[in-house]
Design a protein around this motif. Structure first.
Motif, PDB file in Angstrom:
ATOM      1  N   HIS A   3       0.846  -1.195   0.000  1.00 13.69           N
ATOM      2  CA  HIS A   3       0.000   0.000   0.000  1.00 13.69           C
ATOM      3  C   HIS A   3       0.880   1.242   0.000  1.00 13.69           C
ATOM      4  CE1 HIS A   3      -3.767  -2.147   0.766  1.00 13.69           C
ATOM      5  NE2 HIS A   3      -3.007  -2.993   1.448  1.00 13.69           N
ATOM      6  N   PRO A   4       0.382   2.347  -0.554  1.00 15.83           N
ATOM      7  CA  PRO A   4       1.168   3.584  -0.557  1.00 15.83           C
ATOM      8  C   PRO A   4       1.466   4.048   0.873  1.00 15.83           C
ATOM      9  CG  PRO A   4      -0.781   3.797  -1.957  1.00 15.83           C
ATOM     10  CD  PRO A   4      -0.904   2.501  -1.218  1.00 15.83           C
ATOM     11  N   ASP A   5       2.654   4.572   1.054  1.00 14.49           N
ATOM     12  CA  ASP A   5       3.051   5.149   2.336  1.00 14.49           C
ATOM     13  C   ASP A   5       2.528   6.578   2.371  1.00 14.49           C
ATOM     14  OD1 ASP A   5       4.325   6.347   4.504  1.00 14.49           O
ATOM     15  OD2 ASP A   5       6.237   5.364   4.120  1.00 14.49           O
ATOM     16  N   PRO A   6       1.641   6.920   3.319  1.00 11.21           N
ATOM     17  CA  PRO A   6       1.080   8.271   3.353  1.00 11.21           C
ATOM     18  C   PRO A   6       2.120   9.367   3.592  1.00 11.21           C
ATOM     19  CG  PRO A   6       0.289   6.965   5.216  1.00 11.21           C
ATOM     20  CD  PRO A   6       1.122   6.065   4.371  1.00 11.21           C
ATOM     21  N   SER A   7       3.277   9.007   4.158  1.00 18.15           N
ATOM     22  CA  SER A   7       4.293  10.019   4.441  1.00 18.15           C
ATOM     23  C   SER A   7       5.379  10.105   3.361  1.00 18.15           C
ATOM     24  CB  SER A   7       4.931   9.758   5.806  1.00 18.15           C
ATOM     25  OG  SER A   7       5.604   8.520   5.787  1.00 18.15           O
ATOM     26  N   LEU A  25       4.117   0.287   1.601  1.00 23.04           N
ATOM     27  CA  LEU A  25       4.186  -0.467   2.849  1.00 23.04           C
ATOM     28  C   LEU A  25       3.562  -1.853   2.680  1.00 23.04           C
ATOM     29  CD1 LEU A  25       2.949   2.385   5.215  1.00 23.04           C
ATOM     30  CD2 LEU A  25       5.304   1.751   4.684  1.00 23.04           C
ATOM     31  N   PRO A  26       4.276  -2.891   3.073  1.00 26.41           N
ATOM     32  CA  PRO A  26       3.686  -4.239   2.994  1.00 26.41           C
ATOM     33  C   PRO A  26       2.665  -4.430   4.108  1.00 26.41           C
ATOM     34  CG  PRO A  26       5.878  -4.347   3.946  1.00 26.41           C
ATOM     35  CD  PRO A  26       5.634  -2.909   3.573  1.00 26.41           C
ATOM     36  N   ARG A  27       1.552  -5.055   3.760  1.00 31.14           N
ATOM     37  CA  ARG A  27       0.511  -5.366   4.745  1.00 31.14           C
ATOM     38  C   ARG A  27       0.040  -6.798   4.513  1.00 31.14           C
ATOM     39  NH1 ARG A  27      -0.460  -0.549   7.258  1.00 31.14           N
ATOM     40  NH2 ARG A  27      -0.634   1.262   5.954  1.00 31.14           N
ATOM     41  N   LEU A  28      -0.346  -7.437   5.602  1.00 27.23           N
ATOM     42  CA  LEU A  28      -0.839  -8.801   5.512  1.00 27.23           C
ATOM     43  C   LEU A  28      -2.246  -8.821   4.930  1.00 27.23           C
ATOM     44  CD1 LEU A  28       0.313 -10.206   8.970  1.00 27.23           C
ATOM     45  CD2 LEU A  28       1.466 -10.394   6.763  1.00 27.23           C
TER      46      LEU A  28
END
Length: 149
Positions: A76-80, A86-89
């Motif tokens: 997912h995109p990193d908001p910062s 960013l990897p997410r499960l």
């Protein structure tokens, strides 16, 4: 036998036992490590995750590529930082995480068999204290205190 040898050998035997009992989960040990570490550190960047796993970032990137293809992880995109992801499960990973934790709980029970009921809590407390003693936070404080004296 030394403390280091006992800790190292016990950890190795627990990993081997996990590999034996968790084959049905459909993950390699490396993939399991990524899932378990990511579960404890949701929202972490890949470089920081690689540091926690003690592997090179490019190695982790390849691993996450394969896991993304397998439906275990989404990026997912990193908001910062719009360049970073960013990897997410995924739900698939969360489901296997619970089954893996159940396997691990059984292995812990096997390892602690024959010890007093409070042995696990005491062992965890002692190891956590040792980890804190060796962590950068404690080391920095100890070095600063030694420099002042």
């Amino acid at each position: 036998m030394t403390l280091g040898a006992v800790l190292n050998d016990t950890a190795r035997l627990m990993r081997v036992r996990f590999d034996q009992r968790a084959r049905h989960l459909g993950l390699t040990r490396a993939q399991w490590s990524v899932i378990a570490t990511l579960a404890r550190n949701e929202g972490i960047r890949q470089t920081a995750l690689a540091d926690l796993l003690e592997i090179e970032p490019i190695t982790l990137c390849r691993q996450i590529d394969r896991m993304e293809e397998g439906g275990w992880i989404e990026r997912h995109p990193d908001p910062s930082d719009r360049r970073a992801r960013l990897p997410r499960l995924t739900p698939k990973a969360h489901a296997v995480l619970e089954r893996g934790r159940a396997v691990a709980t059984g292995i812990y029970a096997e390892a602690l068999s024959g010890l007093p009921p409070d042995a696990e809590a005491q062992l965890v407390e002692m190891l956590a204290h040792m980890r804190a003693n060796l962590s950068d936070r404690r080391a920095d404080s100890a070095e600063k205190a030694a420099a002042k004296s």
